[in-house]
Design an enzyme around this catalytic site. Structure first.
Site, PDB file in Angstrom:
ATOM      1  CB  CYS A  30     -72.462  34.721  -5.924  1.00 51.37           C
ATOM      2  SG  CYS A  30     -73.153  34.502  -7.587  1.00 51.37           S
ATOM      3  CG  ASP A  69     -68.276  35.818  -5.305  1.00 48.17           C
ATOM      4  OD1 ASP A  69     -67.972  34.669  -5.636  1.00 48.17           O
ATOM      5  OD2 ASP A  69     -69.217  36.444  -5.824  1.00 48.17           O
ATOM      6  CB  VAL A  72     -61.087  57.644   3.450  1.00 49.60           C
ATOM      7  CG1 VAL A  72     -59.873  56.781   3.206  1.00 49.60           C
ATOM      8  CG2 VAL A  72     -62.249  56.811   3.964  1.00 49.60           C
ATOM      9  CD  GLU A  73     -61.427  56.488  10.944  1.00 43.07           C
ATOM     10  OE1 GLU A  73     -60.440  55.889  11.445  1.00 43.07           O
ATOM     11  OE2 GLU A  73     -62.515  55.945  10.736  1.00 43.07           O
ATOM     12  CB  SER A  74     -57.738  53.893   8.042  1.00 43.43           C
ATOM     13  OG  SER A  74     -57.336  53.984   9.379  1.00 43.43           O
ATOM     14  CG  HIS A 113     -66.401  39.100  -9.471  1.00 48.12           C
ATOM     15  ND1 HIS A 113     -67.132  38.716  -8.381  1.00 48.12           N
ATOM     16  CD2 HIS A 113     -65.658  38.008  -9.826  1.00 48.12           C
ATOM     17  CE1 HIS A 113     -66.859  37.455  -8.085  1.00 48.12           C
ATOM     18  NE2 HIS A 113     -65.974  37.005  -8.946  1.00 48.12           N
ATOM     19  CD  GLU A 114     -67.691  41.717 -14.355  1.00 50.23           C
ATOM     20  OE1 GLU A 114     -68.464  41.360 -13.428  1.00 50.23           O
ATOM     21  OE2 GLU A 114     -67.372  40.973 -15.302  1.00 50.23           O
TER      22      GLU A 114
END
Ligand SMILES: [Ca+2]
Ligand SMILES: [Ca+2]
Ligand SMILES: [Ca+2]
Ligand SMILES: [Ca+2]
Ligand SMILES: [Ca+2]
Ligand SMILES: [Ca+2]
Ligand SMILES: [Ca+2]
Ligand SMILES: [Ca+2]
Ligand SMILES: [Ca+2]
Ligand SMILES: [Ca+2]
Ligand SMILES: [Ca+2]
Ligand SMILES: [Ca+2]
Ligand SMILES: [Ca+2]
Ligand SMILES: [Ca+2]
Ligand SMILES: [Ca+2]
Ligand SMILES: [Ca+2]
Lengths: 152, 152, 152, 152, 152, 152, 152, 152, 152, 152
Positions: H50, H57, H72-74, H91-92
């Protein structure tokens, strides 16, 4: 339908009517007239009679409607549903008939009913009816009643 | 029951017997004799006939047993269960009878059966039978078949 | 089993063994010796071969044990389970055999295994084995793997 | 209770009795006398009346029993349960009373009932009764009816 | 299909026909002709035979239709489904064929069927057919049968 | 542990400690001393580091205890759990160690912990520890954390 | 693909091919050509190898297609899927590749595949591919495979 | 983003970066360029801080994208997500920011993210973002993460 | 507690008391005195205040008891629970306190309470209390409230 | 609504207002202005009063909005919802009114609310309102709150 200013059932002891015909559906003014929104009632305690055998039938009913000028008063709705207790009706007819009665009484912008009947002969019947295309701009979630599973 | 050295059904096309009486249950030696362990078969595709009306009945069966000298050969078990397809039996009798036949054939240390029948008249019947107290030291999980819900 | 001071697989690229016999189970000292507690591994990616047809079988395995002097090293456990990929074994034998191998290698105070096999002929087999009565004072939750449902 | 040789309701059109007192419970001989096993009926379509207000109440009932000399005939059980439709009874009394009536009629080795009533005032009541300690050697699974959740 | 005024099966003992071809589907007039609504039957107790091996197959069927002039009489539907018990049919053909027979007999405005077959070789097959685009204004909830999970 | 009369963290901004060793667990007097009851904390937001690779590990922890003279103050418990964020520990050791620390600090009558760790290598580990046999007269529900499913 | 009149695998013992390239997909004529319907296969027992590490990967696959002139013969489909057992492929490539192979072989009107892979590094990958917009008039239920939950 | 021919993290020990800014997202060529398909990553082990209180969080993230020229390479994705461990973000902002970073790096045809955050103050926040209308012809299943329930 | 012959709240409008101390619990005679049975109330609508911050807390409560001479009158129970709305209490104290008040008022043979509180700081607390060992011969199902999941 | 630069409630002890009218909703600038995304708050701890009887009502609320220039500050949202604790409002009016207040205060691009009220008279009411058609390009998952089940 009664005038909303003199509700006969709300807040008083009120016995269910002896039949759907005798039941009084009451209404109150929509507090948000002109706003498109949905009201859902879930009534898992519905029972009527088989018109052929007289044996009880049971259903889980879900009613969705978009209010026009009126809201249905919920206690009178409950008593109306209770009035089918000694009434004989086939599943398809009963479910659609409840919708049509409500449409006549509260004149909603739109209404639908899902009738989820308990199995007979191992086969449940569901009935889904709506009064037409849903109004533009309405948010209309699925009723999401789980599928019948049998056993296992 | 056949001698395990000449299994008649495993690995070959084999038609179900015309009745439970004619069905041949086969067995193979327990690979872990003297070890207390549980084998569970779940058979959700069981059907028999109502002895009164001749109408089909359906059940979800779960069989648990502790092998003694023998394991039941699983293909012969399936064919045995299939042989009830044209056989009339009440739920209680059928369920307990399957257990007793298996006990007679494979002589397990212990056995139980759960018969979860589909509803008739809206009311399903379950039958639970075991051959006695479970043996000491056995790990015996619940069968965990979900409860019948009706609708809603 | 290897000496814990020279683990051969942990933290390095390590290929699965060609067979369970060749797989090396490794162990590390129990950090809480003398404390009774349970360790559970859930391995939903297990596969072996049918010894009769050579077709693949699949199982969801859950292993519970109470450590004695040793913990099983988890990467070596994974490689051991992977070594069944080209190994033929009947469900009952395979499940109990895995337990017995682990008992021999890590000498736990107590161990059990639940083998939840995918259906063959529409009928899944589960196998439940434990090494004896659970130790006094152990907290031993159910494995809680859901029952097989078939369809619907 | 009637003599099993002249069942009055099975296989014939039969109207529910007007009250539980008038309902006739019928019985048939236990096909496995001397065997300890459990029979479970699940009746999700039960309704009675509130003795104070006369409003309908609904319950999901599960009945478990160990037969003695008799099995309850299932159609008569259904009609007996249906006979509560116009009968006023409190939840606790009604649930335990059904159990006691069945005990008196079919004299089971053991019996229990779970009554899972629909909420009133937002609070559902469940009632659990059994006739004593379960018999030794009985396999007695939990009824497993899901907990009431409210919303969300 | 019979004339609705002389239903041959409703309210009488009626044996299933020996084959789907011999089964008589009966109909009754739609009590709400001109109203677009959906009727759903859930039949979890369906069984037929594999046309190659003669072994039983099982399915959970869900039938949705919009009535035109007729409703299918539910007892005759049940007996029709029961008539597949000794009938050989592949999953795809059987499922679509049931839909086509019903369309021919009751001439619905629209119909669909979901056939959820039990696994063979560990792989279940589902078949989804509808008679065309659903009619405008119809409320058509998903059937919502849970996905097949295997184990774990 | 601090004296309850001067709690340092409750009701004030309080940063998590840099390590479990530095974290201060605080306690308050048990309001029902001498009463046997259970307190359960569910902490689904736990994370620590793998002591070998330094990569984060995650767990869902459930702590049950029977208070003696003290209750653990819940904000200090949260901060204690948060202090593992940069701490390296093996799953088995970490889980049992949390329990032992709490026992040392709040001296409960009894305590247990379930650590449900997220999968590594596709295999999750659960650890179940309790401080001894539960006290007589305690009501001790299962933690009921669902089994790990993999996919499907 | 073989000519349907001489299926090489159906109804006979048939070993899986050593690689997808060697696997023979067989087909049979669509019994309802010209009818738009969906066939769904659920294959929860799929495994291949990681092309980098050689370690096994597992997936739950769901295949949906609208038949054109042909149905895929289900036993050959199973053997085709089994042929990935010793085949190295990345998740994205493998999933889409299976779809493309099937499209080439059975020339369906439309096809889609959902590949639900087991987690690696705690993060599962799902792959969703379809061959284009679904045909008009098709009923196409969601696959409804539950979301991955981790723990708790 | 690195050139795919010299991946720095895949198949080697690689520590997470100290911040999202320092994390290196790597990519590999799309094996099916020109094909519209969806890749979904489910990351239930996400944590950040946070920005106001510095408290941790937690979130369950689900990322969906339609590859353009690159996948994307995982492993680098996992390390990127891990780099938020000591990063403060609302969060947003955090959820949308992850999406925008991925869009910048792998230039997908389309991308969306669902961020399902654990409750604060008893109220969880979910954030749903997509980069625009999904491409024509894409199959795009719902993420289907269960709704937050609170208790009961 | 009031004398049962003059219930002050049942069947009349009755406002909740301003505090638990002022709330009147009423009782009615047990209709089955001497019979050991369980009554369960599920109250998912409970709220009180945090004694430190004054912020609302919420809980889902489940009360089980074995009646002695009295049943608790359910409307007075509801009003008693409602009286906590403006009352400050810690979770542990509040839950156990409700049980002790009920024990004092209705003198049951045995009683237990499960308090399932909504999360604070991401960590929900549950409290489980019973008045002693359950009576011999009682059937006492688990409360079965689902575990708290967080997200995902 | 306050100016975002001097938030009065965030990060400080703040008591709920005595009524919704007195509650102050605060806002902060949208960190991604011009980006279409959805924010969902799930508030399962909502309570208000029945305007007729004064008895408490409970609801599970889910709020979805697309930010314009502002985000609602979540602590002030919580305090606003808490301010209904002593406020009388009908379900339909209360639910729609919360939406309208938020629209007035934070001027979102779009907003909707689902109010899932606990049952009264056995019949729960849900209210679904949105401020108009969702914006183009928005990803808008269903709220997915499970249907009310009653019992069983
Ligand atoms: Ca039935
Ligand atoms: Ca149990
Ligand atoms: Ca129900
Ligand atoms: Ca199978
Ligand atoms: Ca248990
Ligand atoms: Ca089933
Ligand atoms: Ca209520
Ligand atoms: Ca709730
Ligand atoms: Ca849908
Ligand atoms: Ca699985
Ligand atoms: Ca993993
Ligand atoms: Ca919280
Ligand atoms: Ca959808
Ligand atoms: Ca239990
Ligand atoms: Ca989780
Ligand atoms: Ca109610």
């Amino acid at each position: 339908m009664s005038d909303p200013s003199n509700l006969s059932q709300l807040g008083r002891p009120a016995a269910p009517a002896a039949s759907p015909e005798q039941a009084v559906l009451e209404r109150v003014p929509n507090p948000h007239p002109g706003t498109v929104y949905l009201v859902r009632f879930t009534a898992p305690e519905f029972t009527s009679l088989c018109p052929v055998t007289g044996q009880p039938d049971f259903a889980h009913l879900v009613l969705d409607y978009v209010p026009g000028d009126w809201l249905v008063e919920s206690k009178s709705l409950k008593l109306y549903l209770t009035s089918f207790r000694n009434h004989g009706a086939f599943h398809e007819d009963c479910t659609v008939g409840i919708a049509k009665r409500l449409i006549a009484e509260i004149m909603p912008t739109w209404l639908r009913i899902g009738g989820y009947w308990y199995p007979r002969g191992g086969i449940p019947i569901d009935v889904f009816y709506q009064s037409g295309r849903p109004p533009t701009g309405l948010w209309l979630p699925e009723q999401g009643v789980p599928a019948y599973r049998g056993r296992g």
